[in-house]
Design a protein around this motif. Sequence first.
Motif, mmCIF file in Angstrom:
data_model
loop_
_atom_site.group_PDB
_atom_site.id
_atom_site.type_symbol
_atom_site.label_atom_id
_atom_site.label_comp_id
_atom_site.label_asym_id
_atom_site.label_seq_id
_atom_site.Cartn_x
_atom_site.Cartn_y
_atom_site.Cartn_z
ATOM 1 N N ILE A 156 -15.647 -5.277 -9.323
ATOM 2 C CA ILE A 156 -14.549 -4.565 -8.648
ATOM 3 C C ILE A 156 -14.937 -4.225 -7.217
ATOM 4 C CG2 ILE A 156 -13.185 -2.448 -8.645
ATOM 5 C CD1 ILE A 156 -13.337 -2.477 -11.696
ATOM 6 N N ARG A 157 -16.191 -3.790 -7.028
ATOM 7 C CA ARG A 157 -16.635 -3.445 -5.668
ATOM 8 C C ARG A 157 -16.618 -4.663 -4.764
ATOM 9 N NH1 ARG A 157 -21.487 -3.653 -3.185
ATOM 10 N NH2 ARG A 157 -22.554 -4.182 -5.133
ATOM 11 N N LEU A 158 -17.074 -5.801 -5.273
ATOM 12 C CA LEU A 158 -17.088 -7.022 -4.462
ATOM 13 C C LEU A 158 -15.664 -7.453 -4.102
ATOM 14 C CD1 LEU A 158 -19.886 -9.055 -6.278
ATOM 15 C CD2 LEU A 158 -20.019 -7.902 -4.061
ATOM 16 N N VAL A 159 -14.742 -7.341 -5.056
ATOM 17 C CA VAL A 159 -13.340 -7.698 -4.773
ATOM 18 C C VAL A 159 -12.755 -6.758 -3.724
ATOM 19 C CG1 VAL A 159 -11.021 -7.811 -5.750
ATOM 20 C CG2 VAL A 159 -12.963 -8.749 -7.030
ATOM 21 N N ALA A 160 -13.039 -5.453 -3.851
ATOM 22 C CA ALA A 160 -12.513 -4.479 -2.891
ATOM 23 C C ALA A 160 -13.067 -4.726 -1.496
ATOM 24 C CB ALA A 160 -12.852 -3.061 -3.369
ATOM 25 N N GLU A 161 -14.351 -5.055 -1.405
ATOM 26 C CA GLU A 161 -14.941 -5.332 -0.094
ATOM 27 C C GLU A 161 -14.343 -6.594 0.519
ATOM 28 O OE1 GLU A 161 -19.067 -5.536 -0.941
ATOM 29 O OE2 GLU A 161 -19.394 -3.359 -0.842
ATOM 30 N N THR A 162 -14.031 -7.573 -0.329
ATOM 31 C CA THR A 162 -13.413 -8.808 0.182
ATOM 32 C C THR A 162 -11.994 -8.541 0.695
ATOM 33 O OG1 THR A 162 -14.703 -10.114 -1.411
ATOM 34 C CG2 THR A 162 -12.775 -11.169 -0.407
ATOM 35 N N LEU A 163 -11.240 -7.698 -0.050
ATOM 36 C CA LEU A 163 -9.863 -7.401 0.362
ATOM 37 C C LEU A 163 -9.804 -6.477 1.570
ATOM 38 C CD1 LEU A 163 -8.178 -6.811 -3.122
ATOM 39 C CD2 LEU A 163 -7.909 -8.802 -1.625
ATOM 40 N N GLN A 164 -10.870 -5.734 1.803
ATOM 41 C CA GLN A 164 -10.850 -4.717 2.858
ATOM 42 C C GLN A 164 -10.548 -5.320 4.227
ATOM 43 O OE1 GLN A 164 -14.520 -2.531 3.218
ATOM 44 N NE2 GLN A 164 -13.445 -0.615 3.611
ATOM 45 N N SER A 165 -11.085 -6.500 4.493
ATOM 46 C CA SER A 165 -10.879 -7.131 5.810
ATOM 47 C C SER A 165 -9.610 -7.989 5.863
ATOM 48 C CB SER A 165 -12.094 -7.998 6.154
ATOM 49 O OG SER A 165 -12.286 -8.998 5.163
ATOM 50 N N ARG A 166 -8.925 -8.166 4.743
ATOM 51 C CA ARG A 166 -7.760 -9.044 4.705
ATOM 52 C C ARG A 166 -6.447 -8.275 4.565
ATOM 53 N NH1 ARG A 166 -9.797 -14.110 0.850
ATOM 54 N NH2 ARG A 166 -11.783 -14.464 1.957
ATOM 55 N N ILE A 167 -6.529 -6.968 4.381
ATOM 56 C CA ILE A 167 -5.324 -6.154 4.217
ATOM 57 C C ILE A 167 -4.902 -5.600 5.573
ATOM 58 C CG2 ILE A 167 -4.365 -4.098 3.095
ATOM 59 C CD1 ILE A 167 -4.836 -6.391 1.196
ATOM 60 N N ASP A 168 -3.606 -5.516 5.781
ATOM 61 C CA ASP A 168 -3.099 -4.944 7.025
ATOM 62 C C ASP A 168 -3.553 -3.494 7.149
ATOM 63 O OD1 ASP A 168 -1.820 -7.315 7.497
ATOM 64 O OD2 ASP A 168 0.068 -6.677 6.549
ATOM 65 N N PRO A 169 -3.808 -3.047 8.398
ATOM 66 C CA PRO A 169 -4.300 -1.677 8.605
ATOM 67 C C PRO A 169 -3.472 -0.591 7.920
ATOM 68 C CG PRO A 169 -4.504 -2.931 10.625
ATOM 69 C CD PRO A 169 -3.776 -3.817 9.647
ATOM 70 N N PRO A 170 -2.112 -0.661 7.908
ATOM 71 C CA PRO A 170 -1.360 0.421 7.237
ATOM 72 C C PRO A 170 -1.680 0.547 5.749
ATOM 73 C CG PRO A 170 0.086 -0.835 8.671
ATOM 74 C CD PRO A 170 -1.197 -1.602 8.585
ATOM 75 N N ASN A 171 -2.025 -0.571 5.104
ATOM 76 C CA ASN A 171 -2.293 -0.549 3.660
ATOM 77 C C ASN A 171 -3.786 -0.525 3.335
ATOM 78 O OD1 ASN A 171 0.491 -0.749 3.033
ATOM 79 N ND2 ASN A 171 0.410 -2.969 3.361
ATOM 80 N N ARG A 172 -4.630 -0.562 4.365
ATOM 81 C CA ARG A 172 -6.064 -0.646 4.121
ATOM 82 C C ARG A 172 -6.614 0.645 3.505
ATOM 83 N NH1 ARG A 172 -9.227 -2.808 9.120
ATOM 84 N NH2 ARG A 172 -7.788 -4.523 8.658
ATOM 85 N N GLN A 173 -5.902 1.774 3.716
ATOM 86 C CA GLN A 173 -6.405 3.039 3.189
ATOM 87 C C GLN A 173 -6.489 3.027 1.665
ATOM 88 O OE1 GLN A 173 -3.727 6.315 3.777
ATOM 89 N NE2 GLN A 173 -1.896 5.005 3.699
ATOM 90 N N TRP A 174 -5.585 2.246 1.023
ATOM 91 C CA TRP A 174 -5.610 2.191 -0.441
ATOM 92 C C TRP A 174 -6.834 1.427 -0.936
ATOM 93 C CZ3 TRP A 174 -2.400 5.610 -2.080
ATOM 94 C CH2 TRP A 174 -1.223 5.876 -1.374
ATOM 95 N N VAL A 175 -7.174 0.370 -0.212
ATOM 96 C CA VAL A 175 -8.372 -0.385 -0.581
ATOM 97 C C VAL A 175 -9.622 0.455 -0.309
ATOM 98 C CG1 VAL A 175 -9.694 -2.489 -0.158
ATOM 99 C CG2 VAL A 175 -7.202 -2.561 -0.115
ATOM 100 N N ASP A 176 -9.594 1.201 0.803
ATOM 101 C CA ASP A 176 -10.736 2.075 1.111
ATOM 102 C C ASP A 176 -10.931 3.123 0.006
ATOM 103 O OD1 ASP A 176 -11.082 0.657 3.420
ATOM 104 O OD2 ASP A 176 -10.047 2.120 4.706
ATOM 105 N N ARG A 177 -9.832 3.689 -0.462
ATOM 106 C CA ARG A 177 -9.939 4.687 -1.532
ATOM 107 C C ARG A 177 -10.471 4.055 -2.809
ATOM 108 N NH1 ARG A 177 -4.759 8.338 -2.790
ATOM 109 N NH2 ARG A 177 -5.215 8.881 -0.602
ATOM 110 N N LEU A 178 -9.966 2.819 -3.110
ATOM 111 C CA LEU A 178 -10.449 2.112 -4.300
ATOM 112 C C LEU A 178 -11.949 1.841 -4.190
ATOM 113 C CD1 LEU A 178 -10.052 0.477 -6.921
ATOM 114 C CD2 LEU A 178 -9.440 -1.490 -5.486
#
Length: 428
Positions: A209-231
């Motif tokens: 899960i951590r690896l997936v979240a780190e991968t998505l962190q750079s691919r998500i638009d800034p407005p929605n990145r906070q949800w990935v950061d929280r995850l």
Amino acid sequence: MSVFWFLAGLAIGILPLTIYRSHLSSRIDQLAKTLPPDEASVDLSIMSRLSMRLAHDQAQTEKLERKLEVWKQILYLAPIGYLQVDEENQLIWCNSAAVQLLGINQGDDYAPRLLLELVRSYELDALIEKAREKGQPHQREWRFYPASADAENLSQARSTPLRGLAFPLQGGEVGVFLEDRQEAVTLSQQRDRWTSDVAHELKTPLTSIRLVAETLQSRIDPPNRQWVDRLLNETLRLSRLVQDLLDLSQLDLNPAQRLKLKQTDLVTLINAAWQSLEPIASEKQVQFYYSGLASVIVRADEARMHRVFLNLLDNSLKYSPNKGIIRIETSVNDQSVSPQIQVDLVDAGAGFPEDAIPHIFERFYRADPSRVRSTQGREAMQPTSGSGLGLAIVRQIIEAHQGTVRAQNHPETGGAWVQVILPYERTS
């Protein structure tokens, strides 16, 4: 003339008898006054009153003896062990549970014998001496090994975890209650084994899960990145919790063999641990003061001992008010048989709740609501969330180093006071 001498001799013989009879009558009158009013008011002869008094005393004695026999029978059949020693530490009585727990074989004569001759337990002997010396109840836990276990096979011998409560009696005698803790230890081991198994099972999916979240962190638009950061933050928190559980389970199994001992300076570790927490301390304007020895060299596992001070300082920082002070002092304790290093940590928080102190170092135990403290002009501070494993890890590491740790409230500041004691070998 002979009659005269006969009468004179008779008078001389009667005089002492008269005096004795007068004294006896006076004594009987005093005893009669202690009788119940209805019996004392009856006009009886001297012998009748004496007989009633003797009968009354005998009835009271028999009543007390029956009560004593009932209590002795209850104590003999009690599910916990009980033994009693005299002022010379000779065993004078024990119940069936104590016989089974300690393997006592006293023979058929039941004559008092030295306790150490019957039970080779120096911990039990020390517990009795402590209660007699202090004049108050004293409690201790230890592992009891049967007398048949020799020194070479002591670790493989079947042992029984015991808890003893010794209390002083009259005439230098001491009574001891003994509790078999095997069931509690077994349940604790099963719980720890289950926790360790769950932690192992959770480690792999959490890493994924951590690896997936780190991968998505750079691919998500800034407005929605906070949800990935929280995850990602929650995943990291769970990963740390799992790692704490794994560390505890590793230390449970042969703790001394899990340590990588080397010459380590505790003062350096203390300062390094504080530097790791300094950014958080700066936000709360909490100050740190160290006093004591300039250098403390001990044989310790450097990484694990750093974890000890990191957890202790983090716990104190968590509950310290803004602009508070945390103090650490090191000293050498020469009062024990061998020298020891003593590390005292005191914070400026609200201290531990008194009823929580015995459980502070238990796993998952948290006393957050009691350590929340109000400050001037602000609402009560809500402490940072924690797993309740930090202090449990501290105790596990310290005990693996053959040391002890205890928590209390400082009598002057009222804040939490944690005291760590470690073996110490002086260097020339």
